[in-house]
Write an enzyme that holds these catalytic residues in place. Structure first.
Site, PDB file in Angstrom:
ATOM      1  N   MET A  78       0.495  -1.069  -0.011  1.00  0.00           N
ATOM      2  CA  MET A  78       0.307   0.397   0.649  1.00  0.00           C
ATOM      3  C   MET A  78       0.472   1.431  -0.006  1.00  0.00           C
ATOM      4  O   MET A  78       1.694   1.179   0.182  1.00  0.00           O
ATOM      5  CB  MET A  78      -1.165   0.187   0.969  1.00  0.00           C
ATOM      6  CG  MET A  78      -2.248  -0.907   1.205  1.00  0.00           C
ATOM      7  SD  MET A  78      -2.707  -0.976   2.463  1.00  0.00           S
ATOM      8  CE  MET A  78      -4.046   0.832   2.605  1.00  0.00           C
ATOM      9  N   HIS A  79       0.176   2.637  -0.122  1.00  0.00           N
ATOM     10  CA  HIS A  79       1.123   3.630   0.188  1.00  0.00           C
ATOM     11  C   HIS A  79       1.347   4.075  -1.145  1.00  0.00           C
ATOM     12  O   HIS A  79       2.221   5.352  -1.153  1.00  0.00           O
ATOM     13  CB  HIS A  79       1.234   4.261   1.357  1.00  0.00           C
ATOM     14  CG  HIS A  79       0.608   3.161   2.704  1.00  0.00           C
ATOM     15  ND1 HIS A  79      -0.422   3.816   2.901  1.00  0.00           N
ATOM     16  CD2 HIS A  79       0.500   2.577   3.377  1.00  0.00           C
ATOM     17  CE1 HIS A  79      -0.999   3.487   3.933  1.00  0.00           C
ATOM     18  NE2 HIS A  79      -0.372   1.838   3.802  1.00  0.00           N
ATOM     19  N   ASP A 237      -2.729  -4.846   0.326  1.00  0.00           N
ATOM     20  CA  ASP A 237      -2.034  -6.126   1.041  1.00  0.00           C
ATOM     21  C   ASP A 237      -2.989  -6.568   2.495  1.00  0.00           C
ATOM     22  O   ASP A 237      -3.273  -7.949   2.596  1.00  0.00           O
ATOM     23  CB  ASP A 237      -1.022  -6.323   1.204  1.00  0.00           C
ATOM     24  CG  ASP A 237       0.003  -5.152   2.188  1.00  0.00           C
ATOM     25  OD1 ASP A 237      -0.620  -4.069   2.829  1.00  0.00           O
ATOM     26  OD2 ASP A 237       1.061  -4.478   2.058  1.00  0.00           O
TER      27      ASP A 237
END
Length: 489
Positions: A78-79, A237
């Protein structure tokens, strides 16, 4: 029919092939490099992700009836910030979730814009790993690249785009960007303005179990699969792993003891704790979840075993641990700073309480218990919101330890359920693909039919009482040390 789950991790892409009954036919993994151009920076090349994913798909599908492949979906790191120009070419290497260059931008968001405003707009506050501060970093430090941005994407979504031609994301992954209105499941106009970007630069948002399109003709030809194969939005995830462990619906919980550690609580209702100590994100099942994320979990034990006492015999070291709930040594597990619940990048790991009779086993036990106590910190915040949890699933490398599972069960006073197939985000991705293709009517139905519990670790009331006393002592250590963490570098 056959379904593919793609877990785009930080060090490798893991691909899983599952049939409609949930049987895992094959798993392959392909690694790619991480680049550290400056201390604290962490980058990858999206082209590396794509190339290794395609090679992995060819290997995964080599021995199956490829005409039976119906859907491909994703779990992913992520991110991360992926930026494309008007020709859909990658402008610069992706800034990853563990990239720490955005402290100035985080300070601006949290202290100038203000945490209350951020929480109002997105249900979260800023962390260095989130996407919005990365966007601001590019705007401030690389204005020529910022001016070229036509599309802003997340890592797994870049792969979905390359397979389908659709600029897409899903609600769970978008939740970790800090530009997404989690409650209303749409982009936050206020945060877009703060970041200096437009909504047309953002990907279209889908639910995790929705198809975004079909594979492009050239992809179908290269992989020798039908052009009817659906590309499904997938999930971040942690949300994808939650699907894979059956942590969907109201009041379900999953603890992950991986490199980092998470406690993930699914909920039908949207909720935010007043201190924003937990992340409030949209979930892959169409509802919401709260998540506490500690940056060092199983990695604490790996560090202690590998680097400090110099052994790979993890199980052997744990055999000497006999007296649970009676250890006088404590360990703060903040080797990389801490996210939930302290949000303090300056926090550091600390042993305290050693005496002349402290043993090697006491120190090892303190590491395992310290991680469990830190997870309980996040659980207590969820309990303060009125969320009642009686049991949890568990996954990750640390969950292979019977002793650690016992410690978790008694420190958190939860029944700990062990599942049959622990394949994390890749399995969750395959399950989301199966839902999108109509194999199952909902994510909840898929989880109920495919996820099987094979063992449960029950808390012992006497041991729970001992750990209650120890936890009350543990929770006083961080506040006492916080001032020191701010001055030692």
């Amino acid at each position: 029919m056959l379904y593919v789950g793609v877990d785009l991790g930080t060090s490798a892409v893991k691909l899983l092939l599952m049939d409609g009954s949930g049987k895992i036919e094959k798993i392959v993994s392909r690694e790619y490099p991480i680049y550290f151009p400056h201390p604290g920076w962490s980058e990858q090349r999206p082209q590396d992700w794509y190339e290794q994913t395609m090679e992995g798909l060819k290997e995964l599908l080599a021995d199956c009836d490829r005409s039976q492949v119906a859907g491909i979906s994703f779990g992913g790191q992520m991110h991360g910030l992926v930026i494309l120009d008007k020709d859909d070419q990658v402008i610069r290497p992706a800034l990853l979730w563990n990239d720490g260059r955005t402290s100035e931008e985080c300070d601006y968001l949290n202290n100038v814009i203000g945490k209350e405003k951020l929480s109002e707009y997105t249900a979260n506050i800023s962390f260095t790993g989130f996407t919005a501060p990365k966007i601001l970093w590019v705007k401030n430090k690389e204005p020529e690249n910022f001016a070229r941005i036509a599309k802003i994407m997340l890592p797994k979504d870049y792969i979905a785009y390359r397979l389908s031609g659709v600029h897409c994301t899903d609600v769970s992954d978008a939740s970790g960007m800090l530009v997404f209105d989690v409650k209303n499941r749409c982009w936050s106009k206020e945060m877009l303005d703060i970041c200096g970007i437009r909504e047309d630069q953002m990907a279209k948002v889908y639910e995790s179990y929705e198809a975004v399109g079909n594979v492009l003709p050239e992809i179908a030809k290269e992989l020798d699969i039908p052009q009817s194969v659906k590309v499904v939005a997938g999930a971040g995830d942690n949300a994808a792993a939650a699907v894979g462990t059956g942590t969907v619906g109201d009041g379900m919980c999953n603890i992950s003891l991986g490199t980092s550690g998470t406690i993930f609580i699914s909920s039908e209702k949207f909720g935010v704790d007043k201190y924003n100590a937990l992340h409030a994100f949209a979930h892959a099942d169409g509802h919401y979840h709260l998540m506490g994320c500690m940056l060092s979990a199983a990695s604490c034990n790996k560090w202690w075993m590998d680097e400090i006492i110099g052994t790979k015999d993890y199980a052997g070291e744990q055999k000497a641990i006999e007296k649970l709930g009676e250890n006088h040594v404590y360990f703060l597990p903040y080797l990389m700073g801490e996210r939930s619940p302290h949000n303090n990048p300056n926090a550091r790991a600390t042993f305290i309480g050693m005496t002349m009779d402290t043993t090697r086993a006491d120190m090892t036990q303190a590491v395992l218990e310290g991680v469990a106590f830190a997870l309980r910190d996040s659980l207590e915040i969820a309990r303060a919101l009125g969320i009642h949890i009686e049991r949890t699933k568990i996954c990750g490398g640390g969950a292979k330890s019977p002793l650690w599972k016992k410690i978790i069960a008694n420190v958190l006073n939860l029944k700990v359920d062990v599942i049959e197939s622990e394949e994390g985000p890749a399995l969750g991705g395959a399950m989301l693909a199966a839902v999108a293709c109509g194999e199952y009517a909902s994510v909840e139905e898929a989880a109920a039919k495919l996820v099987k519990i094979v063992d449960t670790v029950d808390p012992d009331p006497e041991l729970v009482a001992k750990y209650e006393e120890r936890y009350e002592q543990f929770r006083q250590i961080y506040p006492a040390c916080k001032g020191i963490f701010d001055v030692i570098r």
